[in-house]
Design a protein around this motif. Structure first.
Motif, PDB file in Angstrom:
ATOM      1  N   ALA A  67       0.832  -1.206   0.000  1.00 34.28           N
ATOM      2  CA  ALA A  67       0.000   0.000   0.000  1.00 34.28           C
ATOM      3  C   ALA A  67       0.866   1.254   0.000  1.00 34.28           C
ATOM      4  CB  ALA A  67      -0.929  -0.008   1.211  1.00 34.28           C
ATOM      5  N   TRP A  68       1.939   1.219   0.774  1.00 33.35           N
ATOM      6  CA  TRP A  68       2.886   2.339   0.846  1.00 33.35           C
ATOM      7  C   TRP A  68       3.538   2.584  -0.515  1.00 33.35           C
ATOM      8  CZ3 TRP A  68       8.407   1.625   0.683  1.00 33.35           C
ATOM      9  CH2 TRP A  68       9.157   2.751   1.031  1.00 33.35           C
ATOM     10  N   LEU A  69       3.963   1.519  -1.169  1.00 38.46           N
ATOM     11  CA  LEU A  69       4.570   1.655  -2.484  1.00 38.46           C
ATOM     12  C   LEU A  69       3.571   2.231  -3.496  1.00 38.46           C
ATOM     13  CD1 LEU A  69       6.553  -1.710  -2.656  1.00 38.46           C
ATOM     14  CD2 LEU A  69       7.556   0.584  -2.556  1.00 38.46           C
ATOM     15  N   LYS A  70       2.345   1.772  -3.441  1.00 40.48           N
ATOM     16  CA  LYS A  70       1.323   2.288  -4.354  1.00 40.48           C
ATOM     17  C   LYS A  70       1.112   3.784  -4.149  1.00 40.48           C
ATOM     18  CE  LYS A  70      -1.530  -1.853  -5.074  1.00 40.48           C
ATOM     19  NZ  LYS A  70      -2.872  -2.460  -4.820  1.00 40.48           N
ATOM     20  N   ASP A  71       1.070   4.199  -2.900  1.00 42.39           N
ATOM     21  CA  ASP A  71       0.856   5.620  -2.608  1.00 42.39           C
ATOM     22  C   ASP A  71       2.010   6.474  -3.139  1.00 42.39           C
ATOM     23  OD1 ASP A  71      -1.536   5.074  -1.352  1.00 42.39           O
ATOM     24  OD2 ASP A  71      -0.707   5.143   0.687  1.00 42.39           O
ATOM     25  N   ILE A  72       3.246   6.018  -2.919  1.00 41.48           N
ATOM     26  CA  ILE A  72       4.401   6.803  -3.354  1.00 41.48           C
ATOM     27  C   ILE A  72       4.489   6.859  -4.873  1.00 41.48           C
ATOM     28  CG2 ILE A  72       6.923   6.896  -3.398  1.00 41.48           C
ATOM     29  CD1 ILE A  72       6.950   5.823  -0.586  1.00 41.48           C
ATOM     30  N   THR A  73       4.314   5.720  -5.514  1.00 46.54           N
ATOM     31  CA  THR A  73       4.441   5.698  -6.967  1.00 46.54           C
ATOM     32  C   THR A  73       3.360   6.553  -7.634  1.00 46.54           C
ATOM     33  OG1 THR A  73       3.151   3.647  -7.096  1.00 46.54           O
ATOM     34  CG2 THR A  73       5.553   3.440  -7.037  1.00 46.54           C
ATOM     35  N   LYS A  74       2.176   6.532  -7.075  1.00 47.36           N
ATOM     36  CA  LYS A  74       1.089   7.347  -7.639  1.00 47.36           C
ATOM     37  C   LYS A  74       1.373   8.830  -7.437  1.00 47.36           C
ATOM     38  CE  LYS A  74      -3.927   7.992  -7.561  1.00 47.36           C
ATOM     39  NZ  LYS A  74      -5.216   7.546  -6.939  1.00 47.36           N
ATOM     40  N   ALA A  75       1.839   9.187  -6.239  1.00 49.56           N
ATOM     41  CA  ALA A  75       2.095  10.593  -5.935  1.00 49.56           C
ATOM     42  C   ALA A  75       3.255  11.148  -6.750  1.00 49.56           C
ATOM     43  CB  ALA A  75       2.367  10.759  -4.447  1.00 49.56           C
ATOM     44  N   LYS A  76       4.280  10.346  -6.940  1.00 49.34           N
ATOM     45  CA  LYS A  76       5.493  10.828  -7.598  1.00 49.34           C
ATOM     46  C   LYS A  76       5.583  10.435  -9.062  1.00 49.34           C
ATOM     47  CE  LYS A  76       8.203  11.264  -3.401  1.00 49.34           C
ATOM     48  NZ  LYS A  76       8.248  12.745  -3.520  1.00 49.34           N
TER      49      LYS A  76
END
Length: 259
Positions: A67-76
């Motif tokens: 979930a953390w990886l998904k959030d970062i990749t989407k944001a950046k």
């Protein structure tokens, strides 16, 4: 598509068996990347270090780290790769994941479990070589001990980029250096290896030596050993086409089937 891609290598220490703290520290490092990159590569078992105690750190594919990886990749708007301990179907896996900004996830389970450390007694070995396409690049993800087995990495699929993530100890670092370069040369591909630094919970020392090589085996990064660092390298798709067509070495490769 013949576009180049920019890859950020994160060479870092890891907090032993502490996924929450590793996520926090890695996010802080990722946030320091101010230039545009397409892909970030983290070390092997980036949430825990190379532990043989999976019960302490294992997550599912619906867990906090994914979930953390998904959030970062989407944001950046950049993809992130690395391996972590995954629990699935009553087995533990040393699983490489690549999470893309779109939410697409590619997984590769480490094929060659490290018998010297007893990894084969704890983790289930993968059985499939995996390739995936990202921004016009065919990428082959592999993990640590896989580096010692060139047949598994052999470029029979004409992939463009070979990526190894590792916890490769300092005592055998010369092998890491030599084999990374060899994999680039023999497969006529860009080859990136991302290794950790520091001491783990078993007092094994890691000296980094993360590196990136072009299709001729020339090193294209300037990373130092023993230090935490972030290096961004640009990979040129046109260079692959140029040298493969000029030299034709892959045309003479041996034909074989894995059984």
């Amino acid at each position: 598509m013949n576009s180049d891609i920019r890859v950020a290598i994160i060479q870092t220490d890891l907090v032993w068996e502490n996924p929450e703290e590793n996520r926090r520290l890695l996010e802080a490092k990722i946030n320091t990347i101010s230039t545009e990159v397409d892909l970030i590569v983290l070390p092997e078992m980036f949430t825990s270090g190379f532990t043989m105690n999976p019960d302490a750190v294992a997550e599912t594919m619906e867990g906090k780290t994914i979930a953390w990886l998904k959030d970062i990749t989407k944001a950046k708007q950049m993809a992130i790769m690395g391996s972590l301990v995954v629990s699935e179907n009553n087995n533990f896996y040393n699983r490489m994941v690549c999470v893309e900004p779109s939410g697409t996830i590619t997984t590769y389970d480490k094929r060659h479990t490290f018998t010297l450390a007893g990894e084969h007694n704890v983790y289930t070995a993968g059985t499939e070589k995996v390739l995936f396409n990202y921004k016009g690049w065919r990428i082959c993800p592999l993990v640590c001990y896989d580096l010692r087995f060139p047949v598994w990495a052999r470029n029979v699929e004409d992939y463009d980029l070979l990526i190894y993530v590792a916890n490769w100890p300092k005592v055998r670092i010369d092998a890491w250096d030599t084999l990374l370069k060899a994999r680039a040369i023999e497969n006529m591909t860009y080859c990136i290896g991302v290794n950790r630094v520091g001491l783990d919970g078993n007092n094994f020392e890691y000296s980094g030596h993360s590196a990136a090589y072009d299709v001729l085996g020339n090193r294209i990064d300037t990373l130092s050993e023993n230090e935490e660092a972030i290096q961004i390298v640009t990979l040129e798709k046109s260079a692959i086409k140029k040298y493969r067509e000029k030299l034709n070495f892959l045309n003479d490769r041996d034909q074989f089937n894995l059984i």
